[in-house]
Structure formats: C-alpha cells, structure tokens
Design a protein around this motif. Structure first.
Motif, short mmCIF file in Angstrom:
data_model
loop_
_atom_site.label_atom_id
_atom_site.label_comp_id
_atom_site.label_asym_id
_atom_site.label_seq_id
_atom_site.Cartn_x
_atom_site.Cartn_y
_atom_site.Cartn_z
N UNK A 69 56.08 40.98 94.51
CA UNK A 69 55.89 42.34 94.98
C UNK A 69 56.44 43.37 94.01
N UNK A 70 56.06 44.61 94.23
CA UNK A 70 56.49 45.73 93.39
C UNK A 70 56.11 45.49 91.92
N UNK A 71 54.92 44.94 91.73
CA UNK A 71 54.38 44.80 90.37
C UNK A 71 53.72 46.13 90.02
N UNK A 72 54.33 46.89 89.16
CA UNK A 72 53.87 48.26 88.89
C UNK A 72 53.46 48.49 87.44
N UNK A 73 53.70 47.51 86.57
CA UNK A 73 53.36 47.66 85.15
C UNK A 73 52.48 46.51 84.69
N UNK A 74 51.58 46.79 83.79
CA UNK A 74 50.69 45.76 83.26
C UNK A 74 51.49 44.63 82.61
N UNK A 75 52.60 44.97 81.98
CA UNK A 75 53.41 43.96 81.30
C UNK A 75 54.03 42.95 82.26
N UNK A 76 54.11 43.30 83.54
CA UNK A 76 54.73 42.40 84.52
C UNK A 76 53.78 41.31 84.99
N UNK A 77 52.49 41.48 84.75
CA UNK A 77 51.50 40.52 85.23
C UNK A 77 51.75 39.14 84.63
N UNK A 78 51.89 39.06 83.31
CA UNK A 78 52.14 37.77 82.66
C UNK A 78 53.49 37.20 83.12
N UNK A 79 54.46 38.06 83.34
CA UNK A 79 55.78 37.58 83.74
C UNK A 79 55.75 36.89 85.10
N UNK A 80 55.05 37.50 86.07
CA UNK A 80 55.03 36.89 87.41
C UNK A 80 54.16 35.64 87.42
N UNK A 81 53.11 35.63 86.62
CA UNK A 81 52.28 34.42 86.51
C UNK A 81 53.10 33.27 85.92
N UNK A 82 53.84 33.56 84.87
CA UNK A 82 54.67 32.54 84.23
C UNK A 82 55.76 32.03 85.17
N UNK A 83 56.21 32.90 86.08
CA UNK A 83 57.25 32.50 87.04
C UNK A 83 56.68 31.63 88.15
N UNK A 84 55.35 31.61 88.30
CA UNK A 84 54.73 30.79 89.32
C UNK A 84 54.20 31.54 90.52
N UNK A 85 54.17 32.86 90.46
CA UNK A 85 53.62 33.63 91.58
C UNK A 85 52.15 33.28 91.79
N UNK A 86 51.76 33.11 93.04
CA UNK A 86 50.38 32.75 93.36
C UNK A 86 49.52 33.98 93.65
N UNK A 87 50.18 35.11 93.83
CA UNK A 87 49.49 36.38 93.98
C UNK A 87 50.50 37.48 93.75
N UNK A 88 50.04 38.72 93.75
CA UNK A 88 50.95 39.85 93.53
C UNK A 88 50.51 41.03 94.37
#
Length: 212
Positions: A69-88
């Motif tokens: 949650x609170x994904x507000x920047x394009x740069x955070x997309x790769x970070x949450x994917x790498x962490x294992x998030x299944x959605x955002x």
C-alpha cells in the motif's frame, strides 16, 4: 497499450491496511488475520519496515495475498515486486506511476477522489479503484452518486471505514471491498496480542457473511 494485470484471488471483502514498524511483527500478524478468515493484507510503505514486512509475509505465509500500500512513486513498483508483493494500491495516481505498474504487470488498485479521476483510470484500463479518503469525500453517499454515471466501475473505499459502517459500504453494488486499519490496532500489535487481531478479523468476516 498495456492492460492492467489481474488481481490475485482472495476471498475477504475486508482489506486490513497495516503500518508495520517492526518486520518481526509481520508474519504473526498475517497468521492471526488468516486465522480469522482474512486472506488479504495491505502492508503500506508508510514506514521504513514496509518492504521487509512484505517480503517476510510473502515468504512465510503463502496463503496470505500480500499487497503493497501507499505506492506513490514509479520507482517503488520494482521495489514492491522484488519484495514479493502480489498487488499494490495507491491513494492516488499519476501518469508515471500508471505507466510503471502497466509495464511491470503489477496488479494495481489506483486511488481516485473524483469522477474525473475515475474516468481517467477507466481509460487506462482499470475497473477497480481505491476511493480515498472515503469518509472525507462523502462516504456512502458519494459512492452511491458515482454509481449512476459510472456503473461499470467498482471501488474499495478506504479512510474512515470501520466495523460500524462497513456494511453500509458493502451493500452498495459498486463496492467490491473495503479497506481499514481497525483490524490491526497499534496497541495490540505492539503487545503481540495476536489473539485479539484474530478476534477482530473473525468479527469482520462474520459481519460480511451477514450482509450477503
């Protein structure tokens, strides 16, 4: 044009919105929610522990659909994917953020606060959106009003949603689910009172069944 990726399957219509300050809390919290019938969690990036918490739950509790949650920047997309998030999810949306989630094929629930924003997200291919902050925007009445001109869209209201009013939201045909922080109160998390969180999750799960 890229189309949005599909959300992972989950049963709960209540999405806990969680701020984790200690990654060690994440796994027992997720297990407690799961024991109460809640199989989805939104771990926000509002704290420095967010990414580590997402990674811990993704690895240790595979039955829990963990979202960022609170994904507000394009740069955070790769970070949450790498962490294992299944959605955002996000409280809002920008062209750069939408481009990033579409390119990465990250299932995403963009935040909207007006019909114009909802229409823009529909043009981008999204049909499920986060209505935030729901209570401050007008609560049940604003979503009821949006349902007339935008009948093809579904929403996840977040912000001011609680056990006391969630049934009013979920009774609307354009509300797919609700998000809220009441299932994981800070005091219970700090005390490691996971049984209390399981009770809150079960209470919410049973309340949803009563609506149906």
């Amino acid at each position: 044009m890229n189309t949005p990726a599909s959300l992972p399957p989950f049963q709960s219509r209540v999405v806990p919105v969680v701020v984790v300050t200690d990654p060690a809390q994440a796994v027992p919290m997720a297990e407690a929610l799961l024991a109460g019938g809640v199989d989805v969690i939104e771990i926000t990036l509002r704290s420095a522990a967010g990414l580590a918490a997402i990674e811990a739950v993704a690895k240790a509790v595979p039955a829990m659909q963990v979202g960022a949650g609170t994904v507000t920047r394009a740069s955070e997309v790769a970070q949450v994917l790498n962490a294992g998030a299944r959605f955002a999810l996000s409280p809002g949306s920008t062209p750069a953020l939408i481009d990033a989630v579409l390119q990465a094929r990250l299932p995403f629930i963009p935040g909207v606060g007006s019909p114009s924003e909802a229409m823009a997200m529909r043009d981008a291919g999204f049909t499920l959106m986060k209505c935030f902050p729901a209570a401050q925007l007008g609560g049940v009445e604003v979503l009821k009003a949006w349902g007339g001109p935008l009948p093809d869209l579904r929403f996840c209201p977040t912000g001011g949603v609680s056990l006391a009013n969630m049934a009013q939201f979920l009774a609307l045909p354009n509300v797919a689910m609700v998000g809220g922080s009441w299932l994981t109160p800070a005091a219970a998390v700090a005390a490691g009172d996971w049984a209390h969180i399981t009770r809150l999750a079960r209470e919410a799960t049973e309340a949803v069944r009563a609506i149906a």
